[in-house]
Design a protein around this motif. Structure first.
Motif, PDB file in Angstrom:
ATOM      1  N   ILE A 124       0.860  -1.177   0.000  1.00 46.06           N
ATOM      2  CA  ILE A 124       0.000   0.000   0.000  1.00 46.06           C
ATOM      3  C   ILE A 124       0.900   1.233   0.000  1.00 46.06           C
ATOM      4  CG2 ILE A 124      -0.159   0.041   2.517  1.00 46.06           C
ATOM      5  CD1 ILE A 124      -3.025   1.045   2.220  1.00 46.06           C
ATOM      6  N   SER A 125       0.451   2.272  -0.640  1.00 47.53           N
ATOM      7  CA  SER A 125       1.148   3.547  -0.562  1.00 47.53           C
ATOM      8  C   SER A 125       0.806   4.191   0.782  1.00 47.53           C
ATOM      9  CB  SER A 125       0.693   4.464  -1.702  1.00 47.53           C
ATOM     10  OG  SER A 125       1.164   5.774  -1.484  1.00 47.53           O
ATOM     11  N   ARG A 126       1.766   4.873   1.367  1.00 54.18           N
ATOM     12  CA  ARG A 126       1.534   5.575   2.631  1.00 54.18           C
ATOM     13  C   ARG A 126       0.361   6.551   2.507  1.00 54.18           C
ATOM     14  NH1 ARG A 126       6.256   8.884   5.861  1.00 54.18           N
ATOM     15  NH2 ARG A 126       5.091   9.288   7.769  1.00 54.18           N
ATOM     16  N   ASP A 127       0.114   7.060   1.295  1.00 51.69           N
ATOM     17  CA  ASP A 127      -0.997   7.989   1.059  1.00 51.69           C
ATOM     18  C   ASP A 127      -2.349   7.387   1.397  1.00 51.69           C
ATOM     19  OD1 ASP A 127       0.870   9.803   0.111  1.00 51.69           O
ATOM     20  OD2 ASP A 127       0.529   9.265  -1.996  1.00 51.69           O
ATOM     21  N   TYR A 128      -2.452   6.061   1.402  1.00 49.85           N
ATOM     22  CA  TYR A 128      -3.721   5.388   1.672  1.00 49.85           C
ATOM     23  C   TYR A 128      -3.833   4.902   3.118  1.00 49.85           C
ATOM     24  CZ  TYR A 128      -4.463   5.683  -3.285  1.00 49.85           C
ATOM     25  OH  TYR A 128      -4.636   6.155  -4.554  1.00 49.85           O
ATOM     26  N   THR A 129      -3.011   5.465   3.998  1.00 52.31           N
ATOM     27  CA  THR A 129      -3.101   5.165   5.426  1.00 52.31           C
ATOM     28  C   THR A 129      -3.460   6.430   6.174  1.00 52.31           C
ATOM     29  OG1 THR A 129      -0.774   5.628   5.926  1.00 52.31           O
ATOM     30  CG2 THR A 129      -1.323   3.381   5.230  1.00 52.31           C
ATOM     31  N   SER A 130      -3.972   6.269   7.374  1.00 50.14           N
ATOM     32  CA  SER A 130      -4.211   7.420   8.250  1.00 50.14           C
ATOM     33  C   SER A 130      -3.585   7.129   9.601  1.00 50.14           C
ATOM     34  CB  SER A 130      -5.708   7.704   8.389  1.00 50.14           C
ATOM     35  OG  SER A 130      -6.371   6.599   8.964  1.00 50.14           O
ATOM     36  N   GLY A 131      -3.250   8.195  10.307  1.00 49.43           N
ATOM     37  CA  GLY A 131      -2.581   8.070  11.594  1.00 49.43           C
ATOM     38  C   GLY A 131      -1.084   8.269  11.442  1.00 49.43           C
ATOM     39  N   GLU A 132      -0.405   8.239  12.561  1.00 47.64           N
ATOM     40  CA  GLU A 132       1.055   8.365  12.585  1.00 47.64           C
ATOM     41  C   GLU A 132       1.657   7.009  12.885  1.00 47.64           C
ATOM     42  OE1 GLU A 132       2.991  11.062  11.897  1.00 47.64           O
ATOM     43  OE2 GLU A 132       1.087  11.942  11.256  1.00 47.64           O
ATOM     44  N   ALA A 133       2.728   6.683  12.193  1.00 49.57           N
ATOM     45  CA  ALA A 133       3.399   5.405  12.407  1.00 49.57           C
ATOM     46  C   ALA A 133       4.164   5.441  13.728  1.00 49.57           C
ATOM     47  CB  ALA A 133       4.346   5.097  11.261  1.00 49.57           C
ATOM     48  N   VAL A 134       3.562   4.832  14.741  1.00 46.13           N
ATOM     49  CA  VAL A 134       4.206   4.687  16.052  1.00 46.13           C
ATOM     50  C   VAL A 134       4.011   3.237  16.493  1.00 46.13           C
ATOM     51  CG1 VAL A 134       3.922   7.093  16.744  1.00 46.13           C
ATOM     52  CG2 VAL A 134       2.152   5.452  17.315  1.00 46.13           C
ATOM     53  N   ALA A 135       4.895   2.786  17.348  1.00 46.49           N
ATOM     54  CA  ALA A 135       4.829   1.399  17.816  1.00 46.49           C
ATOM     55  C   ALA A 135       3.489   1.110  18.462  1.00 46.49           C
ATOM     56  CB  ALA A 135       5.956   1.128  18.802  1.00 46.49           C
ATOM     57  N   GLY A 136       2.875   0.020  18.034  1.00 47.19           N
ATOM     58  CA  GLY A 136       1.640  -0.447  18.636  1.00 47.19           C
ATOM     59  C   GLY A 136       1.929  -1.502  19.688  1.00 47.19           C
ATOM     60  N   SER A 137       0.916  -2.281  20.015  1.00 47.23           N
ATOM     61  CA  SER A 137       1.030  -3.250  21.111  1.00 47.23           C
ATOM     62  C   SER A 137       2.035  -4.366  20.850  1.00 47.23           C
ATOM     63  CB  SER A 137      -0.343  -3.859  21.401  1.00 47.23           C
ATOM     64  OG  SER A 137      -0.829  -4.546  20.255  1.00 47.23           O
ATOM     65  N   ASP A 138       2.269  -4.710  19.598  1.00 47.10           N
ATOM     66  CA  ASP A 138       3.164  -5.825  19.271  1.00 47.10           C
ATOM     67  C   ASP A 138       4.550  -5.395  18.819  1.00 47.10           C
ATOM     68  OD1 ASP A 138       1.050  -7.463  19.820  1.00 47.10           O
ATOM     69  OD2 ASP A 138       0.711  -8.113  17.764  1.00 47.10           O
ATOM     70  N   ALA A 139       4.844  -4.089  18.849  1.00 51.16           N
ATOM     71  CA  ALA A 139       6.115  -3.605  18.297  1.00 51.16           C
ATOM     72  C   ALA A 139       6.839  -2.721  19.302  1.00 51.16           C
ATOM     73  CB  ALA A 139       5.865  -2.826  17.005  1.00 51.16           C
ATOM     74  N   GLY A 140       8.165  -2.707  19.211  1.00 56.72           N
ATOM     75  CA  GLY A 140       8.973  -1.830  20.046  1.00 56.72           C
ATOM     76  C   GLY A 140       9.198  -0.474  19.409  1.00 56.72           C
ATOM     77  N   ALA A 141       9.053  -0.418  18.077  1.00 58.13           N
ATOM     78  CA  ALA A 141       9.228   0.829  17.338  1.00 58.13           C
ATOM     79  C   ALA A 141       8.600   0.652  15.959  1.00 58.13           C
ATOM     80  CB  ALA A 141      10.711   1.182  17.203  1.00 58.13           C
ATOM     81  N   ALA A 142       8.268   1.773  15.331  1.00 58.14           N
ATOM     82  CA  ALA A 142       7.777   1.784  13.950  1.00 58.14           C
ATOM     83  C   ALA A 142       8.474   2.946  13.262  1.00 58.14           C
ATOM     84  CB  ALA A 142       6.269   1.949  13.899  1.00 58.14           C
ATOM     85  N   GLN A 143       9.094   2.668  12.113  1.00 57.75           N
ATOM     86  CA  GLN A 143       9.903   3.699  11.473  1.00 57.75           C
ATOM     87  C   GLN A 143       9.983   3.445   9.973  1.00 57.75           C
ATOM     88  OE1 GLN A 143      13.664   4.167  13.451  1.00 57.75           O
ATOM     89  NE2 GLN A 143      14.641   5.040  11.653  1.00 57.75           N
ATOM     90  N   TYR A 144      10.027   4.535   9.208  1.00 62.39           N
ATOM     91  CA  TYR A 144      10.258   4.432   7.768  1.00 62.39           C
ATOM     92  C   TYR A 144      11.754   4.404   7.512  1.00 62.39           C
ATOM     93  CZ  TYR A 144       5.344   5.151   6.817  1.00 62.39           C
ATOM     94  OH  TYR A 144       3.986   5.001   6.761  1.00 62.39           O
ATOM     95  N   TRP A 145      12.176   3.485   6.637  1.00 59.72           N
ATOM     96  CA  TRP A 145      13.578   3.308   6.288  1.00 59.72           C
ATOM     97  C   TRP A 145      13.744   3.507   4.789  1.00 59.72           C
ATOM     98  CZ3 TRP A 145      17.103   2.455  10.081  1.00 59.72           C
ATOM     99  CH2 TRP A 145      16.627   2.016  11.308  1.00 59.72           C
ATOM    100  N   ASN A 146      14.874   4.080   4.400  1.00 57.36           N
ATOM    101  CA  ASN A 146      15.189   4.225   2.989  1.00 57.36           C
ATOM    102  C   ASN A 146      15.345   2.833   2.392  1.00 57.36           C
ATOM    103  OD1 ASN A 146      17.158   4.370   0.639  1.00 57.36           O
ATOM    104  ND2 ASN A 146      16.609   6.519   0.921  1.00 57.36           N
ATOM    105  N   ILE A 147      14.644   2.569   1.314  1.00 54.79           N
ATOM    106  CA  ILE A 147      14.634   1.239   0.699  1.00 54.79           C
ATOM    107  C   ILE A 147      16.043   0.813   0.275  1.00 54.79           C
ATOM    108  CG2 ILE A 147      13.822  -0.057  -1.313  1.00 54.79           C
ATOM    109  CD1 ILE A 147      11.184   1.579  -1.053  1.00 54.79           C
ATOM    110  N   GLU A 148      16.827   1.755  -0.226  1.00 58.02           N
ATOM    111  CA  GLU A 148      18.173   1.425  -0.694  1.00 58.02           C
ATOM    112  C   GLU A 148      19.095   0.994   0.437  1.00 58.02           C
ATOM    113  OE1 GLU A 148      18.780   1.225  -3.922  1.00 58.02           O
ATOM    114  OE2 GLU A 148      16.714   1.874  -4.245  1.00 58.02           O
ATOM    115  N   ASN A 149      18.794   1.388   1.682  1.00 50.94           N
ATOM    116  CA  ASN A 149      19.665   1.099   2.827  1.00 50.94           C
ATOM    117  C   ASN A 149      19.150  -0.027   3.715  1.00 50.94           C
ATOM    118  OD1 ASN A 149      21.342   3.212   2.019  1.00 50.94           O
ATOM    119  ND2 ASN A 149      20.167   4.699   3.201  1.00 50.94           N
ATOM    120  N   LEU A 150      18.130  -0.748   3.282  1.00 52.40           N
ATOM    121  CA  LEU A 150      17.532  -1.779   4.145  1.00 52.40           C
ATOM    122  C   LEU A 150      18.510  -2.879   4.518  1.00 52.40           C
ATOM    123  CD1 LEU A 150      13.961  -2.266   2.696  1.00 52.40           C
ATOM    124  CD2 LEU A 150      14.615  -1.192   4.851  1.00 52.40           C
TER     125      LEU A 150
END
Length: 178
Positions: A124-150
């Motif tokens: 999905i494109s980020r444009d089709y989501t709502s809210g801010e990407a923050v860690a939910g109940s099952d995650a310690g963190a949520a973050q966008y990463w540059n695809i080239e540096n994964l």
């Protein structure tokens, strides 16, 4: 719980290996029950924004501390696309709808317990989501990463096959939902 079975789940007797339906399978010596080793279904979602991809840091086994796409097992009565939407909200606090998802791949992975998992991957494109990407109940963190540096980041080894085509996904997700 996913490795080679030694005893029948029906009667408890010892299993033998027998060639059935073109494969070596474990079956019971007494009741002839075949113990099929079917994969557990899982749904994951790639949220792509330009040249970035959303990853969550796992805080539950397996791979605690590794970065992963938001993903998880399907509930017994849950279609995979709904599971992907649910996992995105549970792990990254983002909302979306099933209508905005694009099926991109299915990947077999081996769980550390020996079981097989079938990961159904949506994008999905980020444009089709709502809210801010923050860690939910099952995650310690949520973050966008540059695809080239994964590759430089500690990602789950099972995700490497899924993460490789992300630059193509970015282009296709924009054209699919434009």
């Amino acid at each position: 719980m996913g490795g080679k079975l030694d005893y029948c789940t029906e009667c408890g007797r010892e299993l033998k290996t027998q060639h059935i339906e073109g494969r070596n399978r474990r079956c019971c010596r007494e009741c002839d029950r075949v113990e099929y080793q079917n994969p557990k279904p899982c749904a994951g979602i790639l949220v792509v924004d330009e040249d970035e991809l959303l990853l969550i840091k796992r805080k539950q086994p397996p791979s605690v501390g590794a970065w992963s796409l938001p993903a998880g097992y399907l509930e017994a009565d849950e279609p995979p696309e709904k599971a992907a939407v649910r996992e995105l909200e549970e792990e990254a606090s983002l909302q979306t709808t099933v209508e905005t998802l694009t099926l991109v791949d299915t990947v077999f992975v081996r769980h550390p317990d020996g079981s097989h998992v079938l990961v159904i991957v949506y994008a999905i494109s980020r444009d089709y989501t709502s809210g801010e990407a923050v860690a939910g109940s099952d995650a310690g963190a949520a973050q966008y990463w540059n695809i080239e540096n994964l590759e430089a980041h500690e990602t789950e080894h099972q995700n490497q096959d899924i993460l490789k085509p992300c630059s193509e996904l970015n282009r296709s997700s924009k054209t699919t939902h434009s």
